[in-house]
Design a protein around this motif. Structure first.
Motif, PDB file in Angstrom:
ATOM      1  N   LEU A 266       0.829  -1.199   0.000  1.00  0.00           N
ATOM      2  CA  LEU A 266       0.000   0.000   0.000  1.00  0.00           C
ATOM      3  C   LEU A 266       0.868   1.257   0.000  1.00  0.00           C
ATOM      4  N   LEU A 267       1.879   1.288   0.850  1.00  0.00           N
ATOM      5  CA  LEU A 267       2.728   2.463   0.954  1.00  0.00           C
ATOM      6  C   LEU A 267       3.629   2.621  -0.268  1.00  0.00           C
ATOM      7  N   SER A 268       3.864   1.521  -0.978  1.00  0.00           N
ATOM      8  CA  SER A 268       4.704   1.576  -2.169  1.00  0.00           C
ATOM      9  C   SER A 268       3.911   1.956  -3.412  1.00  0.00           C
ATOM     10  N   HIS A 269       2.751   1.310  -3.600  1.00  0.00           N
ATOM     11  CA  HIS A 269       2.007   1.452  -4.847  1.00  0.00           C
ATOM     12  C   HIS A 269       0.618   2.071  -4.665  1.00  0.00           C
ATOM     13  N   GLY A 270       0.119   2.117  -3.433  1.00  0.00           N
ATOM     14  CA  GLY A 270      -1.226   2.609  -3.216  1.00  0.00           C
ATOM     15  C   GLY A 270      -2.272   1.525  -3.447  1.00  0.00           C
ATOM     16  N   ARG A 271      -3.486   1.770  -2.988  1.00  0.00           N
ATOM     17  CA  ARG A 271      -4.582   0.818  -3.198  1.00  0.00           C
ATOM     18  C   ARG A 271      -5.904   1.549  -2.971  1.00  0.00           C
ATOM     19  N   VAL A 272      -6.796   1.480  -3.942  1.00  0.00           N
ATOM     20  CA  VAL A 272      -8.109   2.112  -3.837  1.00  0.00           C
ATOM     21  C   VAL A 272      -9.161   1.073  -4.186  1.00  0.00           C
ATOM     22  N   ILE A 273     -10.223   0.999  -3.395  1.00  0.00           N
ATOM     23  CA  ILE A 273     -11.280   0.011  -3.629  1.00  0.00           C
ATOM     24  C   ILE A 273     -12.596   0.706  -3.993  1.00  0.00           C
ATOM     25  N   ASP A 274     -13.351   0.048  -4.838  1.00  0.00           N
ATOM     26  CA  ASP A 274     -14.657   0.544  -5.258  1.00  0.00           C
ATOM     27  C   ASP A 274     -15.704   0.111  -4.228  1.00  0.00           C
ATOM     28  N   THR A 275     -16.579   1.023  -3.845  1.00  0.00           N
ATOM     29  CA  THR A 275     -17.590   0.710  -2.823  1.00  0.00           C
ATOM     30  C   THR A 275     -19.016   0.791  -3.372  1.00  0.00           C
ATOM     31  N   THR A 276     -19.160   0.608  -4.670  1.00  0.00           N
ATOM     32  CA  THR A 276     -20.496   0.674  -5.265  1.00  0.00           C
ATOM     33  C   THR A 276     -21.421  -0.396  -4.694  1.00  0.00           C
ATOM     34  N   ARG A 277     -20.930  -1.638  -4.576  1.00  0.00           N
ATOM     35  CA  ARG A 277     -21.780  -2.718  -4.056  1.00  0.00           C
ATOM     36  C   ARG A 277     -22.170  -2.451  -2.599  1.00  0.00           C
ATOM     37  N   LEU A 278     -21.276  -1.834  -1.842  1.00  0.00           N
ATOM     38  CA  LEU A 278     -21.600  -1.493  -0.452  1.00  0.00           C
ATOM     39  C   LEU A 278     -22.821  -0.575  -0.404  1.00  0.00           C
ATOM     40  N   LYS A 279     -22.872   0.377  -1.321  1.00  0.00           N
ATOM     41  CA  LYS A 279     -23.954   1.366  -1.308  1.00  0.00           C
ATOM     42  C   LYS A 279     -25.240   0.834  -1.934  1.00  0.00           C
ATOM     43  N   THR A 280     -25.108   0.013  -2.965  1.00  0.00           N
ATOM     44  CA  THR A 280     -26.302  -0.443  -3.687  1.00  0.00           C
ATOM     45  C   THR A 280     -26.836  -1.761  -3.142  1.00  0.00           C
ATOM     46  N   THR A 281     -26.018  -2.793  -3.139  1.00  0.00           N
ATOM     47  CA  THR A 281     -26.473  -4.124  -2.711  1.00  0.00           C
ATOM     48  C   THR A 281     -26.545  -4.240  -1.201  1.00  0.00           C
ATOM     49  N   PHE A 282     -25.526  -3.751  -0.519  1.00  0.00           N
ATOM     50  CA  PHE A 282     -25.470  -3.867   0.942  1.00  0.00           C
ATOM     51  C   PHE A 282     -26.368  -2.828   1.618  1.00  0.00           C
ATOM     52  N   GLY A 283     -26.520  -1.677   0.976  1.00  0.00           N
ATOM     53  CA  GLY A 283     -27.414  -0.650   1.510  1.00  0.00           C
ATOM     54  C   GLY A 283     -26.796   0.245   2.561  1.00  0.00           C
ATOM     55  N   PHE A 284     -25.495   0.515   2.413  1.00  0.00           N
ATOM     56  CA  PHE A 284     -24.818   1.369   3.401  1.00  0.00           C
ATOM     57  C   PHE A 284     -23.908   2.356   2.686  1.00  0.00           C
ATOM     58  N   THR A 285     -24.033   3.635   3.051  1.00  0.00           N
ATOM     59  CA  THR A 285     -23.148   4.676   2.543  1.00  0.00           C
ATOM     60  C   THR A 285     -22.313   5.212   3.693  1.00  0.00           C
ATOM     61  N   PRO A 286     -20.991   5.101   3.620  1.00  0.00           N
ATOM     62  CA  PRO A 286     -20.146   5.601   4.717  1.00  0.00           C
ATOM     63  C   PRO A 286     -20.400   7.075   5.000  1.00  0.00           C
ATOM     64  N   LYS A 287     -20.420   7.419   6.267  1.00  0.00           N
ATOM     65  CA  LYS A 287     -20.614   8.811   6.656  1.00  0.00           C
ATOM     66  C   LYS A 287     -19.314   9.605   6.571  1.00  0.00           C
ATOM     67  N   TRP A 288     -18.181   8.893   6.634  1.00  0.00           N
ATOM     68  CA  TRP A 288     -16.879   9.546   6.660  1.00  0.00           C
ATOM     69  C   TRP A 288     -16.149   9.327   5.339  1.00  0.00           C
ATOM     70  N   THR A 289     -15.724  10.422   4.703  1.00  0.00           N
ATOM     71  CA  THR A 289     -14.846  10.298   3.546  1.00  0.00           C
ATOM     72  C   THR A 289     -13.446   9.907   4.025  1.00  0.00           C
ATOM     73  N   THR A 290     -12.601   9.544   3.080  1.00  0.00           N
ATOM     74  CA  THR A 290     -11.217   9.212   3.426  1.00  0.00           C
ATOM     75  C   THR A 290     -10.537  10.386   4.118  1.00  0.00           C
ATOM     76  N   THR A 291     -10.689  11.586   3.575  1.00  0.00           N
ATOM     77  CA  THR A 291     -10.040  12.759   4.163  1.00  0.00           C
ATOM     78  C   THR A 291     -10.599  13.071   5.546  1.00  0.00           C
ATOM     79  N   ALA A 292     -11.923  13.024   5.694  1.00  0.00           N
ATOM     80  CA  ALA A 292     -12.530  13.325   6.993  1.00  0.00           C
ATOM     81  C   ALA A 292     -12.122  12.296   8.041  1.00  0.00           C
TER      82      ALA A 292
END
Length: 306
Positions: A266-292
């Motif tokens: 992660l610290l060498s190359h980075g890593r970003v994940i898509d959370t579309t399924r979390l919001k649509t199928t799972f039904g949850f939208t995180p309240k906190w952004t990465t920066t917050a």
């Protein structure tokens, strides 16, 4: 099926301990059993029962059967070479007990976005459909969970792939890394990083426990930070070193920091994940952004130093 008797492994860690305490405050849940080899890191509610036990021991099956556990939350997997046997053998024993149990109907597994690996040829954003990297405890643990789902289709198996968890009082390798006065970075690279606030992580586990949501779900805050930005926001000084020296340099800068292979990538190359399924199928939208989420960690860290 609404949970009645919930067993949570890994309550000595902050996430597992806080989850057990929150579940014990839910009047619809009759019993909450917290299991670990060490006492909980947080004070459990009076209704939560702590059992000092090693999930590598087959006797975990007796506890599940005697308590008539219907929901198991496997929050015990930990990062680091020292925990490999506990992670892999413990998961095998726990899931074997779930498979034999006549009462278990739901399994929620804590995993990590580290399963995706990372490198120069990796996707810019990982989705749940991307194949996990080879090797690693989390990859093996997820494999055992999929095996249980095949053998026991009546058990709802939910796997939560967490981005790096951060927030007030979170103590893990990454928060210790950002607390170093001089923070080693990989020379010539500025990785993209993504965080999950601990409050969002807990809320996701609570939703997985309360609802029938089988499958694998990425969990992380919206947006990304460049590693250099995060270091500046933490008020720290970067120290660029060759990639091969990132682990030794980090240990020298502060002896309590041990970077897992996944965190090193992660610290060498980075890593970003898509959370579309979390919001649509799972039904949850995180309240906190990465920066917050990161800024909330920084505020609490500075308050502790004051």
């Amino acid at each position: 099926m609404a949970p009645k008797v919930v067993l949570v492994t890994g309550v000595a860690d902050q996430l597992g301990g806080q989850l057990a305490a929150r579940l014990a405050d839910d009047p619809t849940i009759e019993r909450v059993l917290g299991v670990d080899t060490a006492p909980p890191s947080v004070s459990l509610a009076s209704r939560a029962e702590f059992y000092r036990a090693d999930i590598r021991n087959p006797r975990i099956a007796k506890l599940i059967d005697s308590a008539k556990v219907d929901t198991v939350v496997h929050a015990a997997p930990r990062s680091g070479a020292a925990f490999k046997e506990h992670n892999v053998i413990g998961t095998m024993q726990l899931l074997a007990a779930c498979q034999r149990s006549r009462t278990v109907r739901k399994l929620v597994v804590k995993s990590t976005a580290e399963v995706y690996g990372g490198g120069a040829g990796a996707p810019a954003v990982f989705t749940e459909q991307d194949a996990p990297d080879r090797g690693g405890d989390a990859v093996e643990i997820e494999g055992y969970a999929r095996g249980l789902a095949r053998r026991r289709p009546d058990v709802c198996v939910t796997t939560i792939r967490l981005a790096e968890v951060i927030g007030p009082r979170v103590d893990n390798a990454l928060t210790r890394y950002f607390s170093l006065p001089v923070v080693p970075t990989v020379l010539g690279f500025d990785a993209r990083v993504q965080f999950a606030h601990v409050a969002d992580a807990l809320a996701v586990f609570e939703r997985a426990i309360a609802h029938e949501l089988p499958g694998v779900f990425n969990v992380g805050g919206d947006g990304v930070l460049m590693l250099s930005q995060a270091i500046r926001r933490a008020g720290r000084v970067p120290l660029p070193v060759p990639r091969a020296a990132i682990g030794p340099a980090t240990r020298l800068a502060g002896g309590r920091v041990e970077l897992s292979p996944g965190l090193s990538r992660l610290l060498s190359h980075g890593r970003v994940i898509d959370t579309t399924r979390l919001k649509t199928t799972f039904g949850f939208t995180p309240k906190w952004t990465t920066t917050a989420a990161f800024d909330d960690y920084v505020r609490s860290f500075r308050a502790e130093l004051a």
